[in-house]
Design an enzyme around this catalytic site. Structure first.
Site, PDB file in Angstrom:
ATOM      1  N   LEU A   7      24.503  -4.899   7.816  1.00 55.31           N
ATOM      2  CA  LEU A   7      25.235  -4.899   9.082  1.00 55.31           C
ATOM      3  C   LEU A   7      25.300  -3.475   9.639  1.00 55.31           C
ATOM      4  O   LEU A   7      26.360  -2.871   9.741  1.00 55.31           O
ATOM      5  CB  LEU A   7      26.639  -5.471   8.863  1.00 55.31           C
ATOM      6  CG  LEU A   7      27.552  -5.702  10.053  1.00 55.31           C
ATOM      7  CD1 LEU A   7      26.873  -6.506  11.147  1.00 55.31           C
ATOM      8  CD2 LEU A   7      28.830  -6.394   9.604  1.00 55.31           C
ATOM      9  N   PRO A   8      24.132  -2.911  10.008  1.00 49.45           N
ATOM     10  CA  PRO A   8      24.126  -1.572  10.600  1.00 49.45           C
ATOM     11  C   PRO A   8      24.907  -1.582  11.919  1.00 49.45           C
ATOM     12  O   PRO A   8      24.761  -2.514  12.722  1.00 49.45           O
ATOM     13  CB  PRO A   8      22.645  -1.282  10.850  1.00 49.45           C
ATOM     14  CG  PRO A   8      21.901  -2.268  10.029  1.00 49.45           C
ATOM     15  CD  PRO A   8      22.789  -3.453   9.890  1.00 49.45           C
ATOM     16  N   HIS A   9      25.726  -0.580  12.117  1.00 48.67           N
ATOM     17  CA  HIS A   9      26.554  -0.543  13.320  1.00 48.67           C
ATOM     18  C   HIS A   9      26.841   0.894  13.718  1.00 48.67           C
ATOM     19  O   HIS A   9      26.738   1.811  12.901  1.00 48.67           O
ATOM     20  CB  HIS A   9      27.872  -1.290  13.091  1.00 48.67           C
ATOM     21  CG  HIS A   9      28.637  -0.779  11.915  1.00 48.67           C
ATOM     22  ND1 HIS A   9      28.335  -1.147  10.609  1.00 48.67           N
ATOM     23  CD2 HIS A   9      29.682   0.071  11.822  1.00 48.67           C
ATOM     24  CE1 HIS A   9      29.167  -0.547   9.782  1.00 48.67           C
ATOM     25  NE2 HIS A   9      29.990   0.215  10.489  1.00 48.67           N
ATOM     26  N   ALA A  10      27.197   1.053  14.987  1.00 48.32           N
ATOM     27  CA  ALA A  10      27.503   2.390  15.496  1.00 48.32           C
ATOM     28  C   ALA A  10      28.317   2.270  16.777  1.00 48.32           C
ATOM     29  O   ALA A  10      28.237   1.274  17.495  1.00 48.32           O
ATOM     30  CB  ALA A  10      26.216   3.161  15.782  1.00 48.32           C
TER      31      ALA A  10
END
Length: 153
Positions: free
Chosen positions: A65-68
Site C-alpha cells: 500500500l504505497p502512499h504519499a
C-alpha cells in the site's frame, strides 16, 4: 469511508509484468498521475519512493500500500496493480508482493489520510478480497472487486 471515485478503470492495471519494487512504484506513479495535468509521474514516483524510504509499505500477504501526501491535489487518488509475478518488496512478512494499491492524499490531510489507509489495509486483510483480486482476469474485473468489496468497507 472510502470515496467512490478513489479508483477508476483508467487507474487499474491487471496482469502487469514488472521485475522489481522500483518498477512497481514507477507503474503506480504513472497510473496515479494519468489524466491529471497537475501531476507528473516522476514527481509522484519521487514522493512514493521518499515515503518508502521511511519504511516498507508492504502489508504482508502479498499486498503493498504505497502512499504519499501530494501538494496540488484536492481529493485522495488511488491506483491498483495486479502483478503477473510477485516481486520482492521488503514486506513485514518477507513475502513478495503481487497486489499493490497506490494512494495519494492532499498535503494537508491528516485524520482522513489515516482513516483511509486503515480502511484499505483492513479490506486487504480479508483473504476473500485478496483472492478475488488475484482471480480477476482483467481491469474491469479488478474494478468490480473494488466496488463490491473494498469501496463499501
Amino acid at each position: 469511508m472510502v470515496p467512490a471515485d478513489l479508483i477508476t478503470q483508467s487507474r487499474v492495471l491487471s496482469g502487469c509484468e514488472v521485475t522489481s519494487k522500483k518498477r512497481l512504484l514507477e507503474t503506480l506513479a504513472a497510473l496515479l498521475a494519468d489524466g491529471d495535468g497537475l501531476l507528473s509521474s516522476t514527481h509522484v514516483f519521487d514522493r512514493l519512493l521518499e515515503r518508502e524510504r521511511l519504511g516498507s509499505t508492504g502489508l504482508g500477504q502479498g499486498i503493498a500500500l504505497p502512499h504519499a501526501r501530494m501538494h496540488g491535489i484536492h481529493a485522495p487518488v488511488g491506483a491498483f496493480v495486479q502483478l503477473r509475478d510477485a516481486v520482492a518488496f521488503d514486506a513485514i512478512d518477507d513475502r513478495p508482493v503481487d497486489l499493490a494499491f497506490g494512494l495519494l492524499v492532499p498535503d494537508a490531510t491528516d485524520e482522513q489520510h489515516l482513516q483511509l489507509l486503515a480502511t484499505l489495509a483492513s479490506a486487504f486483510d480479508d483473504a476473500a478480497v485478496r483472492e478475488a483480486l488475484r482471480a480477476a482476469t482483467d481491469d474491469a474485473d479488478v474494478l468490480a472487486v473494488f466496488r463490491e468489496r473494498v469501496l463499501t468497507a
